[in-house]
Enzyme design. Sequence first.
Site, PDB file in Angstrom:
ATOM      1  CG  ASN A 114      -1.698   1.242   1.437  1.00 45.51           C
ATOM      2  OD1 ASN A 114      -1.830   2.030   0.502  1.00 45.51           O
ATOM      3  ND2 ASN A 114      -2.233   1.446   2.629  1.00 45.51           N
ATOM      4  CE  LYS A 134       0.141   3.567   4.797  1.00 48.17           C
ATOM      5  NZ  LYS A 134      -0.029   3.757   6.210  1.00 48.17           N
ATOM      6  CG  HIS A 194      -5.743   1.868   5.294  1.00 54.17           C
ATOM      7  ND1 HIS A 194      -5.348   2.817   6.195  1.00 54.17           N
ATOM      8  CD2 HIS A 194      -4.684   1.051   5.113  1.00 54.17           C
ATOM      9  CE1 HIS A 194      -4.086   2.588   6.535  1.00 54.17           C
ATOM     10  NE2 HIS A 194      -3.658   1.524   5.894  1.00 54.17           N
ATOM     11  CD  GLU A 230      -3.121   5.569   6.682  1.00 51.52           C
ATOM     12  OE1 GLU A 230      -3.128   5.589   5.438  1.00 51.52           O
ATOM     13  OE2 GLU A 230      -2.166   5.118   7.356  1.00 51.52           O
ATOM     14  CD  GLU A 264      -3.460  -2.546   7.370  1.00 51.20           C
ATOM     15  OE1 GLU A 264      -2.387  -2.790   6.835  1.00 51.20           O
ATOM     16  OE2 GLU A 264      -4.080  -1.486   7.184  1.00 51.20           O
ATOM     17  N   GLY A 281       2.399   2.447  10.682  1.00 49.32           N
ATOM     18  CA  GLY A 281       3.329   3.557  10.489  1.00 49.32           C
ATOM     19  C   GLY A 281       4.023   3.998  11.764  1.00 49.32           C
ATOM     20  CB  SER A 321       5.266  -1.491  11.995  1.00 45.66           C
ATOM     21  OG  SER A 321       4.856  -0.143  12.138  1.00 45.66           O
ATOM     22  N   GLY A 357       2.782  -1.137   4.288  1.00 47.84           N
ATOM     23  CA  GLY A 357       2.773   0.296   3.992  1.00 47.84           C
ATOM     24  C   GLY A 357       4.181   0.788   3.712  1.00 47.84           C
TER      25      GLY A 357
HETATM   26  C1  PEP Z   1      -0.791   0.217   6.021  1.00 46.02           C
HETATM   27  O1  PEP Z   1      -0.972   1.413   5.993  1.00 46.02           O
HETATM   28  O2  PEP Z   1      -1.580  -0.553   5.446  1.00 46.02           O
HETATM   29  C2  PEP Z   1       0.374  -0.262   6.763  1.00 46.02           C
HETATM   30  C3  PEP Z   1       0.374  -1.511   7.123  1.00 46.02           C
HETATM   31  O3  PEP Z   1       1.354   0.654   7.023  1.00 46.02           O
HETATM   32  P1  PEP Z   1       2.788   0.385   7.681  1.00 46.02           P
HETATM   33  O4  PEP Z   1       3.318  -0.899   7.100  1.00 46.02           O
HETATM   34  O5  PEP Z   1       3.615   1.572   7.279  1.00 46.02           O
HETATM   35  O6  PEP Z   1       2.583   0.288   9.142  1.00 46.02           O
END
Ligand code: PEP
Length: 253
Positions: free
Chosen positions: A9, A11, A97, A99, A169, A175, A215, A236
């Site tokens: 992803n 973003k 998601h 966000e 998630e 993040g 992460s 991400g």
């Molecule tokens: C995401 O936004 O789907 C995600 C998993 O982000 P990150 O890997 O940066 O935590």
Amino acid sequence: MRRKIVAGNWKMNKDFDEAETLIDDVVKGLEEEEVDCDVVICPPFPYLELATDGAADSELFEVGAQNVSSFDSGAYTGEVSAAMLASLDVNFCIIGHSERRKYFNEDNATLAVKVEKVLANEIVPIYCVGETLEEREANRHFDVIRRQVEEGLFGLDAADFENVVIAYEPVWAIGTGKTATPEQAEEIHAFIRSLVKEKYGDDIANEIHILYGGSCNAKNASALFAQPDIDGGLIGGASLKAEDFVSICRQAK
Ligand code: PEP
């Protein structure tokens, strides 16, 4: 045996030239490494065609969008429909998601409509669920996830539901560099699978893919992917570096 899926992803990152370079580098990496999972790249809307062209040429990955409209077509300025995505050969779409839930107030009812729209266009929804830190600390995480799964997905009949991918998630891990431990993640994945089993039965529960996101990186992916109910990752930050992303894909066996 479920074949793992690793989806990147991006973003709202990268300009057009950077997107082109990243796709080229991922393709080179996938050509060099032994990868035994399904790879999906989810760039921002303006780069979808670039990505679907790259996917058609290389046959090494598939393409997902990061969002979709809950409307079919017409006077909805700024929206992108599921049919438009399908016309570009997009075959996955991230829906719900955290966000989108947080900054764009998307609730489970709206997300259920989005899930239906993409399925009607033969696009696989990657439906995201996950609790905030506050919800986990208040021991409400199971309830929150149950509601997200039930309200977002359980209106589907079995024939549609079996085409859904779920991503767990935890919001506190996205993040932040704070990953759920493999045991913490497995506990929730097994819980989600048990909900699916209750509603749709053993066969579908055994087939459905549940990805972990938050992460996940080249250092912790193997341990997460080794858990019995973790069927790959939604990545991400680490999907923005070809080397890291390809390394994660290699660890998904
Ligand atoms: C995401 O936004 O789907 C995600 C998993 O982000 P990150 O890997 O940066 O935590």
